[in-house]
Motif scaffolding. Structure first.
Motif, short mmCIF file in Angstrom:
data_model
loop_
_atom_site.label_atom_id
_atom_site.label_comp_id
_atom_site.label_asym_id
_atom_site.label_seq_id
_atom_site.Cartn_x
_atom_site.Cartn_y
_atom_site.Cartn_z
N SER A 1 -11.13 -0.11 -2.09
CA SER A 1 -9.93 0.90 -2.53
C SER A 1 -9.39 -0.17 -3.61
N ILE A 2 -9.10 0.59 -4.73
CA ILE A 2 -8.63 0.26 -5.85
C ILE A 2 -7.52 0.87 -6.41
N ILE A 3 -6.37 0.37 -6.42
CA ILE A 3 -5.28 1.08 -6.65
C ILE A 3 -4.48 0.46 -7.95
N GLY A 4 -4.00 1.31 -8.91
CA GLY A 4 -3.38 0.95 -10.00
C GLY A 4 -2.10 0.43 -10.24
N LYS A 5 -1.53 0.60 -11.31
CA LYS A 5 0.04 0.21 -11.49
C LYS A 5 0.84 1.38 -10.98
N ASN A 6 2.14 0.96 -10.76
CA ASN A 6 2.85 2.23 -10.54
C ASN A 6 2.71 3.42 -9.72
N VAL A 7 2.00 3.12 -8.73
CA VAL A 7 1.43 3.97 -7.77
C VAL A 7 2.59 3.92 -6.45
N THR A 8 2.81 5.13 -6.19
CA THR A 8 3.93 5.48 -4.86
C THR A 8 2.92 5.97 -3.91
N ILE A 9 2.96 5.24 -2.52
CA ILE A 9 2.03 5.82 -1.47
C ILE A 9 2.93 5.62 -0.40
N GLY A 10 3.16 7.02 -0.12
CA GLY A 10 4.35 7.68 0.83
C GLY A 10 3.94 7.02 2.12
N PRO A 11 5.13 7.22 3.01
CA PRO A 11 5.22 6.68 4.39
C PRO A 11 4.02 7.42 4.99
N ASN B 1 0.22 5.30 -12.04
CA ASN B 1 1.11 6.42 -12.22
C ASN B 1 1.12 7.68 -11.33
N VAL B 2 0.44 7.28 -10.15
CA VAL B 2 0.18 8.58 -9.13
C VAL B 2 1.11 8.36 -8.07
N VAL B 3 1.42 9.66 -7.61
CA VAL B 3 2.31 9.67 -6.35
C VAL B 3 1.42 10.22 -5.16
N ILE B 4 1.40 9.48 -3.98
CA ILE B 4 0.68 10.17 -3.00
C ILE B 4 1.87 10.54 -1.98
N GLY B 5 1.84 11.64 -1.58
CA GLY B 5 2.92 11.98 -0.69
C GLY B 5 2.94 11.66 0.76
N PRO B 6 3.99 11.45 1.43
CA PRO B 6 3.88 11.25 2.78
C PRO B 6 2.86 11.90 3.80
N SER B 7 1.97 11.06 4.53
CA SER B 7 1.10 11.52 5.42
C SER B 7 -0.11 12.02 4.60
N ALA B 8 -0.15 12.01 3.26
CA ALA B 8 -1.20 12.57 2.64
C ALA B 8 -2.59 11.54 2.75
N SER C 1 -4.86 9.29 -13.40
CA SER C 1 -3.62 8.77 -13.54
C SER C 1 -2.64 9.77 -13.82
N ASN C 2 -1.25 9.82 -13.54
CA ASN C 2 -0.26 10.80 -13.59
C ASN C 2 -0.50 12.06 -12.60
N ALA C 3 -1.34 11.83 -11.52
CA ALA C 3 -1.46 12.89 -10.57
C ALA C 3 -0.30 12.90 -9.42
N ILE C 4 -0.07 14.00 -8.88
CA ILE C 4 0.62 14.03 -7.48
C ILE C 4 -0.02 14.73 -6.62
N LEU C 5 0.00 14.01 -5.26
CA LEU C 5 -0.53 14.87 -4.11
C LEU C 5 0.76 15.08 -3.40
N SER C 6 1.06 16.41 -2.71
CA SER C 6 1.94 16.75 -1.91
C SER C 6 1.77 16.23 -0.65
N ALA C 7 2.87 16.26 0.15
CA ALA C 7 2.88 15.49 1.41
C ALA C 7 1.94 16.31 2.16
N GLY C 8 1.04 15.47 3.24
CA GLY C 8 0.16 16.11 4.02
C GLY C 8 -1.18 16.73 3.26
N LYS D 1 -7.97 15.63 -11.23
CA LYS D 1 -8.11 15.03 -12.51
C LYS D 1 -6.52 14.47 -12.95
N SER D 2 -6.57 13.88 -14.23
CA SER D 2 -5.14 13.36 -14.66
C SER D 2 -4.29 14.48 -14.81
N GLY D 3 -3.08 14.21 -14.43
CA GLY D 3 -1.99 15.37 -14.66
C GLY D 3 -1.81 16.60 -13.77
#
Length: 288
Positions: free
Chosen positions: A117-127, A139-146, A156-163, A173-175
């Motif tokens: 598991s390789i996780i970069g900089k400025n990543v938010t891994i939700g509860p 710069n990725v956001v992984i939503g809660p329970s995702a 980079s710069n991608a977002i996963l919603s909650a769940g 893909k990026s963005g």
């Protein structure tokens, strides 16, 4: 001594010896210990002789978190309460400023596939989120329970919603903004969303440092904090002025060399004879 008593004594000694051996074996696995803290210490555990590598500049690792095996935690990263990072059969790498939220799980794979598991900089891994043997770029956001599963890549710069559940081998893909189970592309990430993600990183960093400071206190310091808080909130402002710990007690607020009175005194009486001299001096002045 009767035969039965000798048998019981011998058995007790044997069991005691076995218990002590097990205690020593368990202690050798735990590479970091804290005593007399508000909550139990973080579990930093070595696996096959490989212990976690935690940057001395890491922002915060919660006392109830578990960091196990071949794990590298970089500068200003934070691991919050109840989170588990388990690098037992492969490595886990976590970059600068990354947040591993409460009860999140980061794991690896070796049996069914071979993925770190390789996780970069400025990543938010939700509860409650899970990253299992996947790669998360900067710069990725992984939503809660995702969930991001084996061999998946979130660019980079991608977002996963909650769940959201990113299935094995999928590439986000990026963005891009993905949601659903299984997760699918919904739209592009907006500039406002990325700016908000950056603010969350900075706000969480400040919060992590505060939690690290508070959790480092021992019971003696916690009791002092409680006493000073109660003193400061209940003392009549017209009474002797409250003097915070570490500050010099002003002469007019001093009583017999003990400091300003309240629920407690602000300093310790170390020279009682000096206190007696002060009292005698004041008595003579009053008589003049």
């Amino acid at each position: 001594m009767s035969l039965s008593a000798r048998i019981v004594t011998a058995a007790s000694n044997t069991l005691r010896s076995i218990g002590q051996s097990l205690d020593r074996a368990g202690a050798s696995l735990e590479v970091c210990k804290h005593a007399d803290k508000l909550v139990p210490s973080t579990r930093f555990v070595a696996v096959d002789g490989i212990a976690p590598t935690i940057s001395p500049h890491a922002a915060f690792v919660a006392p109830s978190a578990s960091v196990i095996g071949d794990v590298t935690l970089d500068k200003n990263a934070s691991v919050w309460y109840g989170a588990t990072i388990r690098g037992d059969v492969h490595k886990v790498s976590i970059g600068e400023n990354t947040i591993v939220g409460d009860r999140a799980v980061i794991h690896v794979a070796k049996i069914a596939g071979d993925h770190p598991s390789i996780i970069g900089k400025n990543v938010t891994i939700g509860p409650g989120a899970i990253v299992h043997a996947a790669t998360i770029q900067d710069n990725v956001v992984i939503g809660p329970s995702a969930q991001v599963l084996d061999g998946a890549v979130v660019e980079s710069n991608a977002i996963l919603s909650a769940g959201a559940v990113v299935t094995p081998g999928t590439i986000v893909k990026s963005g891009e903004y993905w949601s659903g189970n299984p997760a699918k592309l919904q739209r592009k990430v907006s500039a406002e969303e990325m700016a908000n993600a950056a603010r969350v990183i900075q706000d969480t960093l400040a919060l992590a440092r505060m939690h690290a400071y508070e959790n480092f206190k021992d019971m003696e310091q916690l009791l002092k904090d409680e006493e000073y808080y109660e003193d400061a909130t209940t003392r009549d402002p017209e009474y002797y002025p409250y003097v915070p710990e570490g500050k010099k007690v002003e002469e007019e607020g001093d009583v017999l060399g003990m400091g300003s009175p309240g629920l407690i005194f602000d300093s310790v009486l170390t020279n009682p004879e000096e206190g007696l001299k002060v009292r005698e001096k004041k008595r003579r002045e009053e008589q003049k």
